[in-house]
Design an enzyme around this catalytic site. Structure first.
Site, PDB file in Angstrom:
ATOM      1  N   ASP A  49      73.621  45.482  -6.686  1.00 38.55           N
ATOM      2  CA  ASP A  49      74.819  45.380  -5.850  1.00 38.55           C
ATOM      3  C   ASP A  49      75.597  46.694  -5.919  1.00 38.55           C
ATOM      4  O   ASP A  49      75.844  47.199  -7.026  1.00 38.55           O
ATOM      5  CB  ASP A  49      75.663  44.210  -6.393  1.00 38.55           C
ATOM      6  CG  ASP A  49      76.777  43.809  -5.447  1.00 38.55           C
ATOM      7  OD1 ASP A  49      77.378  44.695  -4.817  1.00 38.55           O
ATOM      8  OD2 ASP A  49      77.047  42.596  -5.359  1.00 38.55           O
ATOM      9  N   THR A  69      81.786  43.383  -0.072  1.00 34.51           N
ATOM     10  CA  THR A  69      80.776  44.460  -0.040  1.00 34.51           C
ATOM     11  C   THR A  69      81.306  45.716   0.655  1.00 34.51           C
ATOM     12  O   THR A  69      81.202  46.822   0.123  1.00 34.51           O
ATOM     13  CB  THR A  69      79.489  43.964   0.654  1.00 34.51           C
ATOM     14  OG1 THR A  69      78.789  43.142  -0.280  1.00 34.51           O
ATOM     15  CG2 THR A  69      78.590  45.113   1.088  1.00 34.51           C
ATOM     16  N   THR A  82      80.650  52.681  11.940  1.00 36.45           N
ATOM     17  CA  THR A  82      80.440  52.088  13.258  1.00 36.45           C
ATOM     18  C   THR A  82      81.513  52.528  14.251  1.00 36.45           C
ATOM     19  O   THR A  82      82.654  52.829  13.862  1.00 36.45           O
ATOM     20  CB  THR A  82      80.466  50.545  13.114  1.00 36.45           C
ATOM     21  OG1 THR A  82      80.536  49.963  14.412  1.00 36.45           O
ATOM     22  CG2 THR A  82      81.677  50.063  12.328  1.00 36.45           C
ATOM     23  N   ASP A  83      81.177  52.460  15.530  1.00 33.76           N
ATOM     24  CA  ASP A  83      82.168  52.752  16.573  1.00 33.76           C
ATOM     25  C   ASP A  83      83.207  51.639  16.693  1.00 33.76           C
ATOM     26  O   ASP A  83      84.259  51.821  17.308  1.00 33.76           O
ATOM     27  CB  ASP A  83      81.485  53.001  17.931  1.00 33.76           C
ATOM     28  CG  ASP A  83      80.678  51.821  18.457  1.00 33.76           C
ATOM     29  OD1 ASP A  83      80.567  50.791  17.751  1.00 33.76           O
ATOM     30  OD2 ASP A  83      80.153  51.927  19.584  1.00 33.76           O
ATOM     31  N   GLU A  84      82.916  50.465  16.081  1.00 40.39           N
ATOM     32  CA  GLU A  84      83.838  49.325  16.236  1.00 40.39           C
ATOM     33  C   GLU A  84      85.187  49.564  15.584  1.00 40.39           C
ATOM     34  O   GLU A  84      86.151  48.861  15.874  1.00 40.39           O
ATOM     35  CB  GLU A  84      83.205  48.043  15.673  1.00 40.39           C
ATOM     36  CG  GLU A  84      81.925  47.684  16.381  1.00 40.39           C
ATOM     37  CD  GLU A  84      81.513  46.227  16.241  1.00 40.39           C
ATOM     38  OE1 GLU A  84      82.314  45.426  15.748  1.00 40.39           O
ATOM     39  OE2 GLU A  84      80.386  45.921  16.646  1.00 40.39           O
ATOM     40  N   TYR A  94      84.865  42.222  10.403  1.00 38.89           N
ATOM     41  CA  TYR A  94      83.818  43.224  10.131  1.00 38.89           C
ATOM     42  C   TYR A  94      84.347  44.638  10.369  1.00 38.89           C
ATOM     43  O   TYR A  94      84.260  45.500   9.491  1.00 38.89           O
ATOM     44  CB  TYR A  94      82.585  42.972  11.020  1.00 38.89           C
ATOM     45  CG  TYR A  94      81.662  44.169  11.103  1.00 38.89           C
ATOM     46  CD1 TYR A  94      80.932  44.593   9.985  1.00 38.89           C
ATOM     47  CD2 TYR A  94      81.533  44.910  12.284  1.00 38.89           C
ATOM     48  CE1 TYR A  94      80.101  45.708  10.049  1.00 38.89           C
ATOM     49  CE2 TYR A  94      80.697  46.029  12.351  1.00 38.89           C
ATOM     50  CZ  TYR A  94      79.987  46.421  11.238  1.00 38.89           C
ATOM     51  OH  TYR A  94      79.175  47.522  11.301  1.00 38.89           O
ATOM     52  N   ALA A 128      87.355  45.724  10.624  1.00 44.21           N
ATOM     53  CA  ALA A 128      88.477  46.075   9.735  1.00 44.21           C
ATOM     54  C   ALA A 128      87.949  46.467   8.354  1.00 44.21           C
ATOM     55  O   ALA A 128      88.468  47.390   7.717  1.00 44.21           O
ATOM     56  CB  ALA A 128      89.448  44.899   9.628  1.00 44.21           C
ATOM     57  N   LYS A 136      84.983  47.777   7.756  1.00 47.04           N
ATOM     58  CA  LYS A 136      84.349  49.100   7.876  1.00 47.04           C
ATOM     59  C   LYS A 136      85.427  50.186   7.996  1.00 47.04           C
ATOM     60  O   LYS A 136      85.289  51.266   7.419  1.00 47.04           O
ATOM     61  CB  LYS A 136      83.419  49.147   9.092  1.00 47.04           C
ATOM     62  CG  LYS A 136      82.163  48.317   8.973  1.00 47.04           C
ATOM     63  CD  LYS A 136      81.211  48.759   7.865  1.00 47.04           C
ATOM     64  CE  LYS A 136      80.533  50.076   8.148  1.00 47.04           C
ATOM     65  NZ  LYS A 136      79.492  50.391   7.121  1.00 47.04           N
ATOM     66  N   ASN A 150      72.872  49.767  17.598  1.00 49.92           N
ATOM     67  CA  ASN A 150      71.459  50.101  17.408  1.00 49.92           C
ATOM     68  C   ASN A 150      70.567  48.947  17.814  1.00 49.92           C
ATOM     69  O   ASN A 150      70.966  47.784  17.732  1.00 49.92           O
ATOM     70  CB  ASN A 150      71.177  50.376  15.933  1.00 49.92           C
ATOM     71  CG  ASN A 150      71.636  51.726  15.443  1.00 49.92           C
ATOM     72  OD1 ASN A 150      70.976  52.356  14.633  1.00 49.92           O
ATOM     73  ND2 ASN A 150      72.766  52.208  15.922  1.00 49.92           N
ATOM     74  N   ARG A 185      82.856  34.924  21.964  1.00 51.81           N
ATOM     75  CA  ARG A 185      83.193  35.301  20.580  1.00 51.81           C
ATOM     76  C   ARG A 185      84.709  35.463  20.502  1.00 51.81           C
ATOM     77  O   ARG A 185      85.304  36.148  21.355  1.00 51.81           O
ATOM     78  CB  ARG A 185      82.489  36.628  20.291  1.00 51.81           C
ATOM     79  CG  ARG A 185      82.893  37.282  18.987  1.00 51.81           C
ATOM     80  CD  ARG A 185      82.238  38.669  18.864  1.00 51.81           C
ATOM     81  NE  ARG A 185      80.853  38.602  18.471  1.00 51.81           N
ATOM     82  CZ  ARG A 185      80.036  39.660  18.401  1.00 51.81           C
ATOM     83  NH1 ARG A 185      80.476  40.872  18.710  1.00 51.81           N
ATOM     84  NH2 ARG A 185      78.794  39.519  18.031  1.00 51.81           N
ATOM     85  N   GLY A 243      88.148  37.046  19.936  1.00 50.15           N
ATOM     86  CA  GLY A 243      88.561  38.455  19.805  1.00 50.15           C
ATOM     87  C   GLY A 243      87.510  39.442  20.281  1.00 50.15           C
ATOM     88  O   GLY A 243      87.543  40.619  19.885  1.00 50.15           O
TER      89      GLY A 243
END
Ligand code: NAD
Ligand code: DAU
Length: 350
Positions: A57, A98, A132-134, A158, A160, A162, A188, A287, A289
């Site tokens: 981990d 994580t 990521t671009d998100e 997710y 937030a 990243k 991807n 989905r 948001g």
């Protein structure tokens, strides 16, 4: 050698395979083997002494310290993450653990290791953070594409998580001088992608004669990049990127989801004829948001690093579908009971 985290997942395994196909430099691969990690992705390296796999981990500081001191990597390429937006909506805790806490632990162990290196080794060292671009949020139809200076506005647990990890990486450079690189990439697709994401999920369902579940009106836009092109971009940034800089990576292939699914149905009709795949398209509830549009301005990486994608969406998609058709046993192993439980939870009727 280099240390890769998350190298049993989709992009990480493609990266490790590409790296060892092009370089003699060994790879130490640290992966927790969550539901998304799969040693089958690395089966081709079973007898390759240049690939050292460790199940562990990134949040485990003791393991990290031991591995860094024992193997003395010259670089870390950090892929390990919880990566699926829909799962982050059902259960965000693992994403914080994580992506935020785990990345923090990795940065701390790296900082201690890096501080003890010789001056030359410190200068040459790189920590490449794969993001990521998100993190930039959602665009309107006429907004300019995301650039490296677009303000962060993450909308899902997710993205937030990243974004938090990107900020930590940035701070470790600014405060401690750790030589970091951050890449923010678009969607991807390609071989070995877990069939919870749009393209492999649609391939699996199409072949099984099941509904192809398009969220909302299907007009959300993503920019698609073939995974091999992403791996080449990461290698190029690792080699030529300037410490502390951020590089956006994109495929120049903005498409509406519904168009992606229709294109996929056409490719399937050519490679596996006999079914009217498009008739399986079904609109399902949106989905929460759901970001409307992502688009990447990749001028900086093209100009400063000299990278640009090789595959078009059509050529990449054809290779991808062919890979899934040729690797049915990979799919059978993946579509376990745990996978079915996820599909039941996510696509159950409201
Ligand atoms: P993935 O979900 O397929 O793989 C993630 C891997 O990380 C798995 O092998 C998993 O076992 C491992 N992992 C998870 N938690 C871990 C932990 N605590 N310690 C060690 N290993 C752990 O993800 P992916 O799609 O290959 O994405 C890889 C990276 O690229 C992620 O950081 C993601 O945010 C980023 N990214 C993905 C895309 C995309 O379209 N897939 C686009 C841009 C950026
Ligand atoms: O933009 C980069 C990001 O791309 C990565 O950071 C993420 O790790 C990766 O998962 C991906 O996020 P998306 O949410 O864009 O990918 P996903 O494949 O889940 O969905 C793509 C689009 O398709 C999105 O608009 C939602 C839609 N969709 C998805 C699924 C799974 C559907 O319409 N139906 C579906 O069943």
């Amino acid at each position: 050698m280099i240390l890769v985290t998350g190298g049993a997942g989709f992009i990480g395994s493609n990266f490790v395979l590409n790296w060892l196909a092009q370089s003699a430099e060994p790879v130490l691969n640290l992966d927790k083997l969550t539901y998304a990690g799969n040693l089958g992705n690395l089966a081709a390296l079973k007898d390759d002494a240049r690939h050292v796999f460790v199940r562990g981990d990134i949040g485990d500081g003791a393991v990290l310290t031991r591995l860094l001191n024992e193997h003395q990597p010259r670089a870390i390429v950090h892929f390990a993450a919880e990566s699926h937006v829909d799962r982050s909506i059902h259960g965000p805790a693992e994403f914080i653990q994580t992506n935020v806490v785990g990345t923090f632990a990795l940065l701390e162990a790296t900082r201690a290791y890096w501080s003890a290196l010789s001056e030359n080794a410190q200068k040459a060292f790189r920590f490449l953070h794969v993001s990521t671009d998100e993190v930039y949020g959602s665009l309107g139809a006429d907004d300019p594409a995301f650039s490296e200076t677009t303000p962060y506005a993450p909308n899902s647990p997710y993205s937030a998580s990243k974004a938090s990890s990107d900020h930590l990486v940035r701070a470790y450079h600014h405060t401690y001088g750790l030589p970091v690189l951050t890449t923010n990439c678009s969607n991807n697709y390609g071989p070995r992608q877990f069939p919870e994401k749009l393209i492999p999920l649609m391939i699996v369902n199409a072949l099984a004669g099941k509904p192809l579940p398009v969220y909302g009106d299907g007009q959300n836009v993503r920019d698609w990049l073939y995974v091999g092109d992403h791996c080449a971009a990461i290698r190029a940034v690792l080699e030529k990127g300037i410490s502390g800089e951020v590089y956006n990576i994109g495929g120049n292939a903005e498409m509406k989801n519904l168009d992606v699914v229709h294109t996929l149905c056409n490719v399937l009709s050519t490679l596996r004829p006999g079914r009217d795949y498009a008739s399986q398209i079904t609109f399902v509830k949106d989905r929460p948001g759901h970001d409307r549009r992502y688009a990447i301005n990749a001028d900086k990486i093209r100009r400063d690093i000299g990278w640009q994608p090789v595959e078009t969406f059509e050529s990449g998609l054809t290779q991808t579908v062919r890979w899934y058709l040729d690797n049915e046993s990979w799919l059978t192993n993946i579509t376990s009971k745990a996978y079915q439980q996820w599909i039941d939870l996510q696509y159950a009727r409201p």
